[in-house]
Design a protein around this motif. Structure first.
Motif, short mmCIF file in Angstrom:
data_model
loop_
_atom_site.label_atom_id
_atom_site.label_comp_id
_atom_site.label_asym_id
_atom_site.label_seq_id
_atom_site.Cartn_x
_atom_site.Cartn_y
_atom_site.Cartn_z
N ARG A 6 2.20 13.19 2.44
CA ARG A 6 0.98 12.42 2.52
C ARG A 6 1.27 10.99 2.94
O ARG A 6 0.58 10.41 3.78
CB ARG A 6 0.28 12.43 1.16
CG ARG A 6 -1.09 11.82 1.23
CD ARG A 6 -1.77 11.76 -0.11
NE ARG A 6 -3.14 11.36 0.11
CZ ARG A 6 -4.13 12.21 0.31
NH1 ARG A 6 -3.88 13.50 0.31
NH2 ARG A 6 -5.35 11.78 0.52
N TYR A 39 0.81 -1.21 0.00
CA TYR A 39 0.00 0.00 0.00
C TYR A 39 0.85 1.26 0.00
O TYR A 39 0.37 2.32 -0.44
CB TYR A 39 -1.03 0.01 1.12
CG TYR A 39 -0.51 -0.09 2.53
CD1 TYR A 39 -0.56 -1.30 3.22
CD2 TYR A 39 -0.01 1.03 3.19
CE1 TYR A 39 -0.12 -1.39 4.52
CE2 TYR A 39 0.43 0.93 4.50
CZ TYR A 39 0.38 -0.28 5.16
OH TYR A 39 0.82 -0.37 6.44
N ASP A 43 3.66 1.53 -1.85
CA ASP A 43 3.91 1.67 -3.29
C ASP A 43 2.66 2.15 -4.01
O ASP A 43 2.71 3.00 -4.89
CB ASP A 43 4.35 0.33 -3.89
CG ASP A 43 5.83 0.06 -3.64
OD1 ASP A 43 6.56 1.02 -3.37
OD2 ASP A 43 6.22 -1.12 -3.70
N ALA A 44 1.52 1.58 -3.59
CA ALA A 44 0.26 1.96 -4.23
C ALA A 44 0.03 3.46 -4.06
O ALA A 44 -0.34 4.15 -5.02
CB ALA A 44 -0.91 1.18 -3.62
N ALA A 45 0.28 3.98 -2.87
CA ALA A 45 0.07 5.40 -2.63
C ALA A 45 0.98 6.24 -3.52
O ALA A 45 0.56 7.27 -4.07
CB ALA A 45 0.32 5.73 -1.15
N ILE A 46 2.22 5.79 -3.70
CA ILE A 46 3.15 6.53 -4.56
C ILE A 46 2.65 6.56 -6.00
O ILE A 46 2.61 7.61 -6.65
CB ILE A 46 4.56 5.90 -4.50
CG1 ILE A 46 5.15 6.08 -3.11
CG2 ILE A 46 5.47 6.49 -5.56
CD1 ILE A 46 6.44 5.36 -2.89
N VAL A 47 2.21 5.39 -6.48
CA VAL A 47 1.71 5.31 -7.85
C VAL A 47 0.47 6.19 -8.01
O VAL A 47 0.24 6.78 -9.06
CB VAL A 47 1.41 3.85 -8.23
CG1 VAL A 47 0.70 3.77 -9.56
CG2 VAL A 47 2.70 3.05 -8.28
N LEU A 48 -0.34 6.28 -6.96
CA LEU A 48 -1.55 7.09 -7.04
C LEU A 48 -1.23 8.58 -6.91
O LEU A 48 -2.12 9.41 -7.00
CB LEU A 48 -2.54 6.69 -5.95
CG LEU A 48 -3.12 5.28 -6.12
CD1 LEU A 48 -3.83 4.84 -4.86
CD2 LEU A 48 -4.05 5.22 -7.31
N GLY A 49 0.04 8.90 -6.69
CA GLY A 49 0.45 10.30 -6.72
C GLY A 49 0.75 10.91 -5.36
O GLY A 49 1.01 12.11 -5.27
N ALA A 50 0.73 10.10 -4.29
CA ALA A 50 0.98 10.67 -2.97
C ALA A 50 2.41 11.16 -2.84
O ALA A 50 3.33 10.48 -3.26
CB ALA A 50 0.70 9.61 -1.90
#
Lengths: 319, 307
Positions: free
Chosen positions: B211, B198, B200-207
């Protein structure tokens, strides 16, 4: 048709160990699926991460609609990641255990401010509906969801930014067969409705067969066979592809000759550390290996309408 | 203790002899079932609630609230426990029951103060080290290690001795030795969360980094920190008592338990109550918070609780 994403000569590694040795991939404008087949450790997940720039590239190029991904600035990268999204292997770890479904799916909308605050709730509910989930799940937390529900929430979150390209990393492998089917149907529907291009990473040939136009077979970080999915799966030529094909359990259907069966697991680390360029990496497991296979590394060449890296591809044709 | 927990685990509802399924009593509050499954947590919470309630209500429920301060009753010196003075009186005639209850306020204030200071410092340093890694991690953790290299109590004593003796300075001295544990804990949490999908997921989503730290790392690291805080409460009470016992903490007339024990020590053979009741107060409170800490650890880590 033009290219959506082009990967050329991509090399990836962990520390000093190179695990992906110059891979080329091509995804056309959607709806289009590229399958990436390989066993654990073949580097397929790392390639997926590299496409999103979660893993640094040692060498090679990644081009998205004509833009060089590897040299993008922060701002460009942020715009790129709005159009290219990753659906993680395991829906469990991909969701923050402390975030409700609503906040998880709303997070990309909040970050990129693509949807006004007041409309986010409706948008999130619409995304949930699109992946076949009810808005009663909005207040739930990941541990209160089933595996299939989690995977669909992860897909809904990836769709929130309306991407053009998805990297689907083993989207169904953690799920029960019946749940797998529903996720596959969902991906089929989404690719048509949203004209999605995607890279589908999987070790499941049935999934690849169903959802991809073309595919590549990876063995130890290098492409050994590439072509139209139909061709590769009906008449596999590379001994490794043939072995994978033969390993698929079938119901009352004849199997390819037993010479192509996988007889043992992937090689141990010691052989992985052997310097590249010392013959075919599959030679030790290959039933067709001859002397040349151990001295000369085969390169991709065109045989029977596909590309294949095998000295004995022509002999495979006649088998 | 684990066996005890296991034997108290609720069995799955089974049909009784009449063949009618046994009904579970509806829970009055959602935590009720958790509390029933972890009886020590339950006992700890009840005890701690009593201690906290008694301290907070001390001005209204004690018979001689003025005795918490600097008063002298020459006619009431060292009276044995009686109906008028449940816990007896001390060397200047003050009611010990009153002073023990007021003493709870001092201890609670010190615990809260120390926990807040050390958790804030420890979380900031630990999260930064675990999240950014690299040289920042190395520098911050070496500094932390230096603090951890000294025995905590010794460091606190040395520091308290350097400052003037007061309850506030004692709290500062304890916090100064306590934060490195939180830094280490938070660093480990941050480093492991950073590797989760999650993140990595946040980074990919632009965080961005801010954040990622505030919305993902902090909430996920806080469970462990929270459990650690409840485990530490007992230790802080004991350390604060030790400092005042050594004359490095609160000073008379402040009714601090450790100080009261120190004052009662020379009288232990002639007036046992002077030392006994503040000592019991320390014991009960420390045990209560220990039960809570242990219990919470089991609640938040099901593997530990059920294995």
């Amino acid at each position: 048709m033009s290219d959506l994403l082009t990967v050329r000569g991509l090399r990836l590694g962990f520390g000093k160990t190179e695990v992906v040795h110059g891979v080329d991939l091509q995804v056309l404008e959607g709806p289009y699926g590229l399958g990436v087949i390989g066993e654990s450790g073949s580097g397929k997940t790392t390639i997926g991460r590299a496409v999103l720039r979660l893993h640094p590239a040692l060498d090679g190029s990644i081009t998205y609609r004509g833009c060089d991904v590897l040299t993008m600035t922060r701002v460009e990268l942020s715009a790129y990641r709005r159009e290219v999204q990753l659906v993680f292997q395991d829906g469990d770890g991909a969701l923050d255990p402390r975030m409700s479904v609503q906040s998880a799916i709303a997070e990309p909308l909040a970050i990129h401010r693509t949807v006004a605050r007041g409309e986010r709730r409706d948008r999130v509910a619409a995304l949930l509906a699109e992946v076949g989930l009810g808005s009663d799940l909005l207040a739930r937390y990941p541990h209160e969801l089933s595996g299939g529900e989690r995977q669909r929430v992860v897909i809904a979150r990836a769709l929130a930014l309306e991407p053009k390209l998805l990297v689907l990393d083993e989207p169904t492998s953690a799920l029960d067969v019946t749940v797998q089917e529903r996720v596959l149907q969902l991906i089929e529907r989404l690719r048509e409705h949203r004209s999605l291009g995607y890279i589908l990473i999987s070790h499941n040939l049935a999934v690849i067969d169903r959802l991809s136009e073309s595919c590549v077979v990876l063995y130890q970080g290098a492409v050994v066979e590439r072509g139209r999915t139909r061709d590769l799966l009906t008449t596999p030529l590379h001994p490794y592809t043939r072995a994978l094909r033969a390993a698929v359990p079938e119901l009352g259907v004849g199997r390819p000759p037993s010479t192509s069966r996988l007889t043992d697991g992937p090689p141990q680390t010691s052989s992985l550390l052997q310097p590249a360029g010392q013959g075919c990496s599959y030679a030790d497991r290959c039933p067709l290996a001859v002397k040349m296979c151990r001295s000369q590394t085969p390169v991709l060449r065109e045989v029977a309408g596909r590309e294949i890296a095998c000295h004995r591809a022509e002999d495979s044709l006649s088998l | 203790m684990k066996d005890l927990l296991n034997s108290e685990m609720m069995p799955a509802p089974t049909p009784d002899l009449q063949g009618e399924p046994r009904r579970r009593r509806p829970a009055a509050w959602p935590g009720w079932r958790v509390a029933r499954r972890f009886p020590l947590l339950n006992i700890g919470m009840v005890l701690a609630a009593l201690v906290i309630l008694a301290s907070l209500l001390a001005p209204w429920i004690t018979p001689y609230p003025a005795d918490a301060g600097a008063v002298i009753h020459p006619d009431l010196v060292l009276e044995a426990p009686s109906f008028a003075h449940w816990f007896g009186t001390d060397a200047v005639g003050r009611d010990i029951f009153t002073r023990v209850l007021f003493g709870g306020r001092v201890s609670i204030a010190i615990v809260v103060g120390v926990l807040l200071i050390s958790a804030v410092i420890g979380l900031s340093i630990g999260l930064a080290a675990g999240f950014f890694g690299g040289w920042l991690d190395a520098v911050l953790m070496r500094v932390t290690d230096v603090f951890l290299a000294f025995p905590a109590l010794l460091l606190a004593v040395a520091l308290a001795a350097m400052l003037s003796a007061s309850a506030v300075n004692a709290a500062l001295a304890i916090a100064f030795t306590w934060w490195p544990w939180y830094a280490r804990l938070a660093r480990g949490q941050a480093a492991s969360i950073r590797r989760q999908g999650y993140a990595d997921a946040a980074i990919v989503l632009g965080a961005g980094r801010a954040r990622l730290l505030i919305r993902h790392l902090l909430p996920n690291a806080s469970t462990a920190v929270f459990v650690q805080m409840s485990l530490d409460a007992a230790g802080i009470i004991l350390t604060a008592a030790t400092l005042s016992y050594l004359g490095l903490g609160a000073q008379d007339p402040i009714p601090e338990w450790g100080l009261m024990v120190a004052q009662g020590q020379p009288l232990a053979t002639t007036a046992w109550w002077v030392i006994t009741f503040p000592g019991l107060a320390i014991l009960v409170t420390a045990v209560a918070f220990n039960f809570i800490g242990d219990g919470l650890q089991n609640v938040f880590d099901p593997k530990r609780g059920r294995s």
